[in-house]
Write a protein that holds these residues in place. Sequence first.
Motif, PDB file in Angstrom:
ATOM      1  N   PRO A 183      -6.843  -0.728   7.941  1.00  0.00           N
ATOM      2  CA  PRO A 183      -6.798  -1.314   9.289  1.00  0.00           C
ATOM      3  C   PRO A 183      -7.702  -0.601  10.293  1.00  0.00           C
ATOM      4  CG  PRO A 183      -4.832  -0.014   8.856  1.00  0.00           C
ATOM      5  CD  PRO A 183      -5.556  -0.123   7.552  1.00  0.00           C
ATOM      6  N   GLN A 184      -8.166   0.592   9.921  1.00  0.00           N
ATOM      7  CA  GLN A 184      -9.051   1.345  10.812  1.00  0.00           C
ATOM      8  C   GLN A 184     -10.490   0.819  10.790  1.00  0.00           C
ATOM      9  OE1 GLN A 184      -8.466   2.217   7.729  1.00  0.00           O
ATOM     10  NE2 GLN A 184     -10.490   2.745   6.943  1.00  0.00           N
ATOM     11  N   LEU A 185     -10.803  -0.063   9.818  1.00  0.00           N
ATOM     12  CA  LEU A 185     -12.178  -0.533   9.638  1.00  0.00           C
ATOM     13  C   LEU A 185     -12.602  -1.403  10.820  1.00  0.00           C
ATOM     14  CD1 LEU A 185     -14.441  -0.330   7.487  1.00  0.00           C
ATOM     15  CD2 LEU A 185     -13.639  -2.525   6.592  1.00  0.00           C
ATOM     16  N   LYS A 186     -13.760  -1.081  11.385  1.00  0.00           N
ATOM     17  CA  LYS A 186     -14.266  -1.808  12.551  1.00  0.00           C
ATOM     18  C   LYS A 186     -15.555  -2.582  12.274  1.00  0.00           C
ATOM     19  CE  LYS A 186     -11.208  -0.261  15.572  1.00  0.00           C
ATOM     20  NZ  LYS A 186     -10.311   0.422  14.612  1.00  0.00           N
ATOM     21  N   HIS A 195     -16.804  -5.973  -3.600  1.00  0.00           N
ATOM     22  CA  HIS A 195     -16.174  -7.144  -3.000  1.00  0.00           C
ATOM     23  C   HIS A 195     -15.059  -6.669  -2.074  1.00  0.00           C
ATOM     24  CE1 HIS A 195     -17.900 -10.568  -5.411  1.00  0.00           C
ATOM     25  NE2 HIS A 195     -18.355  -9.514  -6.056  1.00  0.00           N
ATOM     26  N   LEU A 196     -15.242  -6.921  -0.794  1.00  0.00           N
ATOM     27  CA  LEU A 196     -14.249  -6.528   0.204  1.00  0.00           C
ATOM     28  C   LEU A 196     -13.279  -7.683   0.400  1.00  0.00           C
ATOM     29  CD1 LEU A 196     -16.524  -4.632   2.751  1.00  0.00           C
ATOM     30  CD2 LEU A 196     -15.046  -3.670   0.976  1.00  0.00           C
ATOM     31  N   ASN A 197     -12.242  -7.701  -0.414  1.00  0.00           N
ATOM     32  CA  ASN A 197     -11.264  -8.776  -0.350  1.00  0.00           C
ATOM     33  C   ASN A 197     -10.131  -8.431   0.608  1.00  0.00           C
ATOM     34  OD1 ASN A 197      -9.624  -6.949  -1.777  1.00  0.00           O
ATOM     35  ND2 ASN A 197     -10.313  -7.766  -3.751  1.00  0.00           N
ATOM     36  N   LYS A 198      -9.193  -9.342   0.717  1.00  0.00           N
ATOM     37  CA  LYS A 198      -8.081  -9.164   1.649  1.00  0.00           C
ATOM     38  C   LYS A 198      -7.277  -7.911   1.328  1.00  0.00           C
ATOM     39  CE  LYS A 198      -4.037 -11.578   3.530  1.00  0.00           C
ATOM     40  NZ  LYS A 198      -3.255 -12.845   3.497  1.00  0.00           N
ATOM     41  N   ALA A 199      -7.095  -7.639   0.040  1.00  0.00           N
ATOM     42  CA  ALA A 199      -6.308  -6.478  -0.358  1.00  0.00           C
ATOM     43  C   ALA A 199      -6.931  -5.177   0.138  1.00  0.00           C
ATOM     44  CB  ALA A 199      -6.152  -6.451  -1.876  1.00  0.00           C
ATOM     45  N   ILE A 200      -8.234  -5.040  -0.051  1.00  0.00           N
ATOM     46  CA  ILE A 200      -8.917  -3.817   0.387  1.00  0.00           C
ATOM     47  C   ILE A 200      -8.913  -3.714   1.911  1.00  0.00           C
ATOM     48  CG2 ILE A 200     -11.161  -2.657   0.494  1.00  0.00           C
ATOM     49  CD1 ILE A 200     -11.722  -3.689  -2.312  1.00  0.00           C
ATOM     50  N   ASP A 216     -12.973 -14.650   6.636  1.00  0.00           N
ATOM     51  CA  ASP A 216     -11.878 -15.144   7.481  1.00  0.00           C
ATOM     52  C   ASP A 216     -10.888 -14.037   7.815  1.00  0.00           C
ATOM     53  OD1 ASP A 216     -12.945 -17.679   7.519  1.00  0.00           O
ATOM     54  OD2 ASP A 216     -11.729 -18.402   5.849  1.00  0.00           O
ATOM     55  N   PHE A 217     -10.517 -13.255   6.796  1.00  0.00           N
ATOM     56  CA  PHE A 217      -9.548 -12.184   7.047  1.00  0.00           C
ATOM     57  C   PHE A 217     -10.174 -11.071   7.887  1.00  0.00           C
ATOM     58  CE2 PHE A 217      -7.087  -8.372   5.979  1.00  0.00           C
ATOM     59  CZ  PHE A 217      -5.801  -8.825   6.291  1.00  0.00           C
ATOM     60  N   ALA A 218     -11.452 -10.780   7.624  1.00  0.00           N
ATOM     61  CA  ALA A 218     -12.140  -9.751   8.408  1.00  0.00           C
ATOM     62  C   ALA A 218     -12.179 -10.126   9.890  1.00  0.00           C
ATOM     63  CB  ALA A 218     -13.554  -9.541   7.876  1.00  0.00           C
ATOM     64  N   GLU A 219     -12.443 -11.381  10.164  1.00  0.00           N
ATOM     65  CA  GLU A 219     -12.494 -11.831  11.557  1.00  0.00           C
ATOM     66  C   GLU A 219     -11.118 -11.767  12.211  1.00  0.00           C
ATOM     67  OE1 GLU A 219     -14.333 -15.644  11.231  1.00  0.00           O
ATOM     68  OE2 GLU A 219     -16.375 -14.815  11.284  1.00  0.00           O
ATOM     69  N   LYS A 220     -10.073 -12.084  11.436  1.00  0.00           N
ATOM     70  CA  LYS A 220      -8.709 -11.976  11.971  1.00  0.00           C
ATOM     71  C   LYS A 220      -8.371 -10.524  12.308  1.00  0.00           C
ATOM     72  CE  LYS A 220      -6.816 -15.997   9.540  1.00  0.00           C
ATOM     73  NZ  LYS A 220      -5.894 -16.454   8.459  1.00  0.00           N
ATOM     74  N   GLN A 221      -8.947  -9.609  11.530  1.00  0.00           N
ATOM     75  CA  GLN A 221      -8.731  -8.180  11.770  1.00  0.00           C
ATOM     76  C   GLN A 221      -9.670  -7.627  12.833  1.00  0.00           C
ATOM     77  OE1 GLN A 221      -5.730  -8.162  10.146  1.00  0.00           O
ATOM     78  NE2 GLN A 221      -6.198  -6.072   9.524  1.00  0.00           N
TER      79      GLN A 221
END
Length: 309
Positions: free
Chosen positions: A62-65, A52-57, A80-85
Motif C-alpha cells: 500500500p506504500q507504493l506511489k 507482472h504487478l497484479n492485484k495481489a502484489i 484498474d487496481f493501481a488507479e484505485k490505489q
Amino acid sequence: MNFLIVDDLHPLLIDVFEQKNISYSYEPTILPQEIAERLQDFEAIVIRSKIHLNKAILSQNPQLKLIVRAGSGLDNIDVDFAEKQKIHLINAPEANCDAVAEHCLGMLFSLMNKIHTADLQVKQKIWRREANRGTELQGKTIGIIGYGHTGKAFARRLSNLGVKILCFDRNPEKADNYAQMTALSHIQQEADVISLHVSLNEQSRKMLNQAFIEGCSKPFWLLNTARGEVADLEAIVNALESGKILGAGLDVLENEKLDTLSPKQEETFQKLVSMPNVILTPHVAGWTKESYLKISQVLAEKILKYLNQ
C-alpha cells in the motif's frame, strides 16, 4: 522517494538518478516471486516486461506511489487496481514508436517481395525468378488498427509511398493528416494490408479472429507488432492456409515462452514455421539500440516532472 529498478535499463536513467540524488536500488536479476516482499521497502518501481504487478502484489504494498514501465504497453500491470490505489503510472510509448514503425515497414517489404525466401534459396544455389516475383506496395490500401504513437509513426513512414492509409481507433480525436480515420468495417472492406497497433485489454483481446478475417472483403497481408493476444493465432494459420491472409509478419505471439507451448500451441507454431509467407521475430520491433536509449531519456524526463510536482 525510493525506487526499485527490477529490469535492465540504459545507464542514462541511473546517471540521472545519481545526478539528482534520487534514492534507488538496481536489482535487474530479481526473480518475479521475490517482488512482493522486496517491494515493501520502496515507494516506486521501474519494470519492463518480466514482472507482472497484479492485484495481489499491489495489495501487499500500500506504500507504493509510482509504477514506471520502461516501454509502451501496460498489460503487465493491473491498471484498474493501481488507479484505485492512487498509484501514478508512467510509460514511454513515444520512445520506441519509430523502431516499431521501421520494423513494420521492413517486414512488409520483405513479405510482399519475398526477400526472406529468395535469400534462403539463393544461398542454397536455387535460382528461381518467377517463383519470387514480388508485389508492389504502391497503390495499395493500408489499414492501421490502433492509432496511437506506433500507428501514427507507421503512417508517417507510409505517407510518401503512394498508398492510401486508413486508420481506426476507439478515440477518433487521435486523427491526423497522415491517415483517414474510419470505421473498422471500412478497413475490412478496403485494406490490402492490415497492421495491428492496439494495446492489450479486454476489448482488443483476440479482436483479429476468424469472424474478423471472414469479414474482410479481399485477401490481405497482416502485420502484428502489438501484442500476441490481440490476434487468434489458430485463425491466422487457417487464413494463411486458405489464402485469405497472403502473408503475415508477426513480432509477437500469444505465448512467447516457446518451451512452454501446449500441444495445441505447438501444433499451430509448427504450421507457422513451415510457411514461407510468414516472418517471425522475437518481440523486437521496438527494441533497437536507439530505442533502448530513448526509453530511458523519456522516463527520466517524466520521473523528474512527477517528482517536481
